[in-house]
Write a protein that holds these residues in place. Structure first.
Motif, PDB file in Angstrom:
ATOM      1  N   ARG A  28       0.668  -1.286   0.070  1.00 44.96           N
ATOM      2  CA  ARG A  28       0.022  -0.057   0.080  1.00 44.96           C
ATOM      3  C   ARG A  28       0.943   1.192   0.004  1.00 44.96           C
ATOM      4  NH1 ARG A  28      -5.183  -1.205   0.643  1.00 44.96           N
ATOM      5  NH2 ARG A  28      -5.715  -3.395   1.188  1.00 44.96           N
ATOM      6  N   GLY A  29       0.436   2.481  -0.208  1.00 50.66           N
ATOM      7  CA  GLY A  29       0.845   3.650   0.000  1.00 50.66           C
ATOM      8  C   GLY A  29       1.625   3.710   1.073  1.00 50.66           C
ATOM      9  N   LEU A  30       2.957   4.490   1.140  1.00 53.40           N
ATOM     10  CA  LEU A  30       3.676   4.554   2.181  1.00 53.40           C
ATOM     11  C   LEU A  30       4.206   5.946   2.443  1.00 53.40           C
ATOM     12  CD1 LEU A  30       5.258   2.475   4.438  1.00 53.40           C
ATOM     13  CD2 LEU A  30       6.964   2.567   2.788  1.00 53.40           C
ATOM     14  N   GLY A  31       4.001   6.732   3.475  1.00 51.36           N
ATOM     15  CA  GLY A  31       4.476   8.290   3.274  1.00 51.36           C
ATOM     16  C   GLY A  31       3.934   9.038   1.998  1.00 51.36           C
ATOM     17  N   HIS A  32       4.835   9.778   1.420  1.00 57.25           N
ATOM     18  CA  HIS A  32       4.268  10.449   0.079  1.00 57.25           C
ATOM     19  C   HIS A  32       4.362   9.459  -0.964  1.00 57.25           C
ATOM     20  CE1 HIS A  32       8.844   9.987  -0.141  1.00 57.25           C
ATOM     21  NE2 HIS A  32       8.563  10.329  -1.344  1.00 57.25           N
ATOM     22  N   THR A  33       4.462   8.416  -1.022  1.00 59.80           N
ATOM     23  CA  THR A  33       4.784   7.554  -2.162  1.00 59.80           C
ATOM     24  C   THR A  33       3.462   6.699  -2.262  1.00 59.80           C
ATOM     25  OG1 THR A  33       5.743   5.569  -1.194  1.00 59.80           O
ATOM     26  CG2 THR A  33       7.087   7.320  -2.033  1.00 59.80           C
ATOM     27  N   GLY A  34       2.960   6.413  -3.448  1.00 59.92           N
ATOM     28  CA  GLY A  34       1.659   5.367  -3.579  1.00 59.92           C
ATOM     29  C   GLY A  34       2.195   4.062  -3.402  1.00 59.92           C
ATOM     30  N   GLY A  35       0.829   3.107  -3.637  1.00 60.18           N
ATOM     31  CA  GLY A  35       0.967   1.592  -3.536  1.00 60.18           C
ATOM     32  C   GLY A  35       0.302   1.112  -4.418  1.00 60.18           C
ATOM     33  N   THR A  36       0.420  -0.008  -5.170  1.00 62.11           N
ATOM     34  CA  THR A  36      -0.403  -0.721  -6.161  1.00 62.11           C
ATOM     35  C   THR A  36      -1.505  -0.959  -5.650  1.00 62.11           C
ATOM     36  OG1 THR A  36       1.798  -1.308  -7.237  1.00 62.11           O
ATOM     37  CG2 THR A  36      -0.186  -2.507  -7.820  1.00 62.11           C
ATOM     38  N   VAL A  37      -1.548  -1.559  -4.510  1.00 63.18           N
ATOM     39  CA  VAL A  37      -2.664  -2.291  -3.858  1.00 63.18           C
ATOM     40  C   VAL A  37      -3.769  -1.243  -3.622  1.00 63.18           C
ATOM     41  CG1 VAL A  37      -3.723  -3.408  -1.849  1.00 63.18           C
ATOM     42  CG2 VAL A  37      -1.762  -4.306  -2.616  1.00 63.18           C
ATOM     43  N   ASP A  38      -3.440  -0.141  -3.234  1.00 57.36           N
ATOM     44  CA  ASP A  38      -4.500   1.059  -3.268  1.00 57.36           C
ATOM     45  C   ASP A  38      -4.991   1.399  -4.422  1.00 57.36           C
ATOM     46  OD1 ASP A  38      -4.001   1.559  -0.283  1.00 57.36           O
ATOM     47  OD2 ASP A  38      -2.301   2.661  -0.645  1.00 57.36           O
ATOM     48  N   LYS A  39      -4.078   1.520  -5.296  1.00 53.54           N
ATOM     49  CA  LYS A  39      -4.422   1.887  -6.895  1.00 53.54           C
ATOM     50  C   LYS A  39      -5.466   0.931  -7.402  1.00 53.54           C
ATOM     51  CE  LYS A  39      -0.066   3.963  -7.094  1.00 53.54           C
ATOM     52  NZ  LYS A  39       1.329   4.410  -7.778  1.00 53.54           N
ATOM     53  N   LEU A  40      -5.095  -0.457  -7.296  1.00 48.12           N
ATOM     54  CA  LEU A  40      -6.043  -1.670  -7.641  1.00 48.12           C
ATOM     55  C   LEU A  40      -7.408  -1.493  -7.053  1.00 48.12           C
ATOM     56  CD1 LEU A  40      -3.637  -4.608  -8.147  1.00 48.12           C
ATOM     57  CD2 LEU A  40      -4.849  -3.399  -9.858  1.00 48.12           C
ATOM     58  N   GLU A  41      -7.473  -1.302  -5.813  1.00 47.77           N
ATOM     59  CA  GLU A  41      -8.666  -0.971  -5.062  1.00 47.77           C
ATOM     60  C   GLU A  41      -9.592   0.054  -5.450  1.00 47.77           C
ATOM     61  OE1 GLU A  41      -7.704  -1.495  -0.888  1.00 47.77           O
ATOM     62  OE2 GLU A  41      -7.427  -3.688  -1.155  1.00 47.77           O
ATOM     63  N   SER A  42      -8.933   1.003  -6.406  1.00 46.91           N
ATOM     64  CA  SER A  42      -9.799   2.148  -6.939  1.00 46.91           C
ATOM     65  C   SER A  42     -10.587   1.528  -7.995  1.00 46.91           C
ATOM     66  CB  SER A  42      -9.177   3.404  -7.134  1.00 46.91           C
ATOM     67  OG  SER A  42      -8.291   2.966  -8.447  1.00 46.91           O
ATOM     68  N   ILE A  43     -10.525   0.554  -8.426  1.00 46.90           N
ATOM     69  CA  ILE A  43     -11.335  -0.109  -9.432  1.00 46.90           C
ATOM     70  C   ILE A  43     -12.539  -0.762  -8.726  1.00 46.90           C
ATOM     71  CG2 ILE A  43     -11.635  -1.741 -11.409  1.00 46.90           C
ATOM     72  CD1 ILE A  43      -8.233  -1.527 -11.419  1.00 46.90           C
ATOM     73  N   ASP A  44     -13.515  -0.647  -9.182  1.00 46.65           N
ATOM     74  CA  ASP A  44     -14.841  -1.054  -8.745  1.00 46.65           C
ATOM     75  C   ASP A  44     -14.813  -2.426  -8.485  1.00 46.65           C
ATOM     76  OD1 ASP A  44     -17.612  -1.198  -7.698  1.00 46.65           O
ATOM     77  OD2 ASP A  44     -18.362  -1.702  -9.815  1.00 46.65           O
ATOM     78  N   GLY A  45     -14.975  -3.059  -7.315  1.00 46.52           N
ATOM     79  CA  GLY A  45     -15.086  -4.585  -6.943  1.00 46.52           C
ATOM     80  C   GLY A  45     -13.794  -5.279  -6.967  1.00 46.52           C
ATOM     81  N   PHE A  46     -12.528  -4.627  -7.174  1.00 44.36           N
ATOM     82  CA  PHE A  46     -11.289  -5.167  -7.110  1.00 44.36           C
ATOM     83  C   PHE A  46     -10.959  -6.074  -5.816  1.00 44.36           C
ATOM     84  CE2 PHE A  46      -7.031  -6.285  -7.892  1.00 44.36           C
ATOM     85  CZ  PHE A  46      -6.665  -6.577  -9.054  1.00 44.36           C
ATOM     86  N   ASN A  47     -10.829  -7.081  -5.946  1.00 41.53           N
ATOM     87  CA  ASN A  47     -10.353  -7.809  -4.650  1.00 41.53           C
ATOM     88  C   ASN A  47      -8.968  -8.023  -4.525  1.00 41.53           C
ATOM     89  OD1 ASN A  47     -10.189  -9.389  -2.325  1.00 41.53           O
ATOM     90  ND2 ASN A  47     -11.570 -11.044  -2.985  1.00 41.53           N
ATOM     91  N   THR A  48      -8.297  -7.523  -3.519  1.00 42.62           N
ATOM     92  CA  THR A  48      -6.655  -7.743  -3.184  1.00 42.62           C
ATOM     93  C   THR A  48      -6.398  -8.773  -2.395  1.00 42.62           C
ATOM     94  OG1 THR A  48      -6.642  -5.690  -1.986  1.00 42.62           O
ATOM     95  CG2 THR A  48      -6.039  -5.260  -4.238  1.00 42.62           C
TER      96      THR A  48
END
Ligand code: URA
Length: 433
Positions: free
Chosen positions: A112-132
């Motif tokens: 997930r995102g850490l400090g000022h950097t983003g994370g792939t899991v958070d990005k994927l979860e912005s897609i409706d329904g995506f299960n990480t």
């Protein structure tokens, strides 16, 4: 053995033994060594460093501190990529479907995102329904069926790193080469892929601020991977300026979709293609030119885009959002930032821009904060661009109107303007193999 003596040895710049390092990792993981002693040791490591041998021992001890993933059923086709963390870095969303469409196997855990950097899991979860958080069984089934699955880090993988990372985050000991190398490589070794390509970021938005430090970190990690039988490479890429134009979770997914549709900003395309090429070349044991042609074709013939859709749908995501990104919800509030003079942008501080997007809601200020998936920044101008009075430099997006003022202040502070066109900074400094 006493933790006191281990701290003292490192404080006095002595090389720690295998027994001492393993004693520390075991004791800190099981709670018999308290945080205050672990933080004294990490601070001593921060100042005195570690030898190559110590770093390798620390990495293996952390990799073996919990479960490890067995990907041997996929033979040597498994590939992984890892970025040391940046702003606007959505390359996994582009690289993973490209290489999966070419027959590489992605069975990946992301953060997930850490400090000022983003994370792939958070990005994927912005897609409706995506299960990480797939079960183990579903994860392996999906990898077998379509060659790609990406999930959040599961329960007991490298618990030593989980505890140490959280400690380092609050004791100013993150940016130490041996500690970063062991943290990243312990996770990569435990996650089991045969080919690993690292994207070592360098610049104002990265933990490594200079190409020299980034190279030392890259060399250290490549050596550790190779010594453990992995196919390794590291690409040192620029993170003085955010990558691409979009920063923030759904905004970054939309930009990744654009690249896989043959569009998108040049810098992002360049870095994503370089990473994909390196993975394909290493994994298939072919030369860079052949690998690069395969990567170009996977984008131009639509197979990488189709793989993205297939992957999203397999993990419960709404494929219509991938087909038509207009489906992604929009933030309620936005604000344009205008240029006040005619000039050049001579630099953008990527870390400050990352913090500005966190203020807007795209990241977490505290561990349990919820993310505003629509929040973020779209850069209309970037470093090196000439701007005219009244031009829109960037647009800020948020659902929290009151965050706009401080996010804008932070953003403006990140900019350096000049009458002179700045020297171009390379996007890729070096590839370490
Ligand atoms: N990413 C990690 O996983 N660990 C670090 O120490 C730094 C970046």
């Amino acid at each position: 053995m006493r933790m006191y003596d281990i701290i003292k040895n490192k404080r006095d710049n002595k090389e720690l033994t295998k027994d001492e390092i393993e004693f520390f990792v075991k004791g800190y993981t099981d709670g018999t060594i308290p945080d205050y002693q672990a933080s004294a040791l990490t601070m001593a490591i921060f100042f005195n460093g570690m030898t190559e041998k110590e770093t390798a021992i620390l990495t293996l001890a952390m990799a073996n501190s919990g479960d490890t993933v067995d990907l041997s059923q996929f033979e040597n086709k498994t590939v992984d990529k890892h970025s040391t963390g940046g702003v606007g870095d959505k390359t996994t969303l582009i690289v993973a479907p490209i290489v999966a469409s070419l027959g590489c196997i992605i069975a990946k855990m992301s953060g997930r995102g850490l400090g000022h950097t983003g994370g792939t899991v958070d990005k994927l979860e912005s897609i409706d329904g995506f299960n990480t958080s797939l079960t183990n069984e579903d994860f392996f089934e999906q990898v077998k069926n379509i060659g790609i699955a990406v999930i959040g880090q599961t329960g007991n993988l490298t618990p030593a790193d989980k505890k140490l990372y959280a400690l380092r985050d609050v004791t100013a000991t993150v940016d130490s080469i041996p500690l970063i190398a062991s943290s990243i490589m312990s996770k990569k070794l435990a996650a089991g892929s045969h080919t690993i390509v690292l994207d070592v970021k360098c610049g104002s938005g990265a933990f490594m601020k200079t190409p020299e430090d980034a190279k030392s970190l890259a060399e250290e990690m490549v050596k550790i991977g190779k010594n453990n039988g992995r196919n390794m490479a590291a690409i040192i890429t620029d993170m003085n300026t955010p990558l691409g134009k979009n920063i923030g979770n759904s905004l970054e997914v939309i930009e990744a979709i654009a690249v896989l549709s043959g569009n998108g900003p040049d810098d992002l395309k360049f870095v994503a293609k370089a990473l994909a090429t390196e993975i394909v070349a290493l994994s298939k044991n072919i030369n860079t030119k052949e690998a690069s042609e395969l990567v170009e074709n996977a984008i131009s013939d639509g197979s990488a885009f189709n793989k993205l859709k297939e992957w999203v749908v397999a993990q419960g995501g709404n494929g219509e959002w991938i087909k038509n990104p207009d489906n992604f919800p929009k933030a309620k509030f936005c604000e344009d930032i205008f240029a006040e003079n005619d000039c050049y942008i001579s630099s953008m501080n990527a870390e400050e821009i990352g913090i500005s997007s966190v203020i807007l809601g795209a990241g977490r200020e505290k561990k349990d904060d919820t993310i505003d998936m629509t929040a973020g920044i779209i850069l209309n101008k970037k470093t090196g661009d000439k701007i005219k009075k009244g031009d829109i430099i960037a647009t800020l997006y948020t659902n929290n109107e009151s965050s706009l003022k401080s996010a804008k202040e932070k953003f403006l502070k990140s900019l350096e303007l000049s009458d002179i066109k700045p020297q171009e900074i390379p996007l890729i400094y070096e590839i370490v193999r």
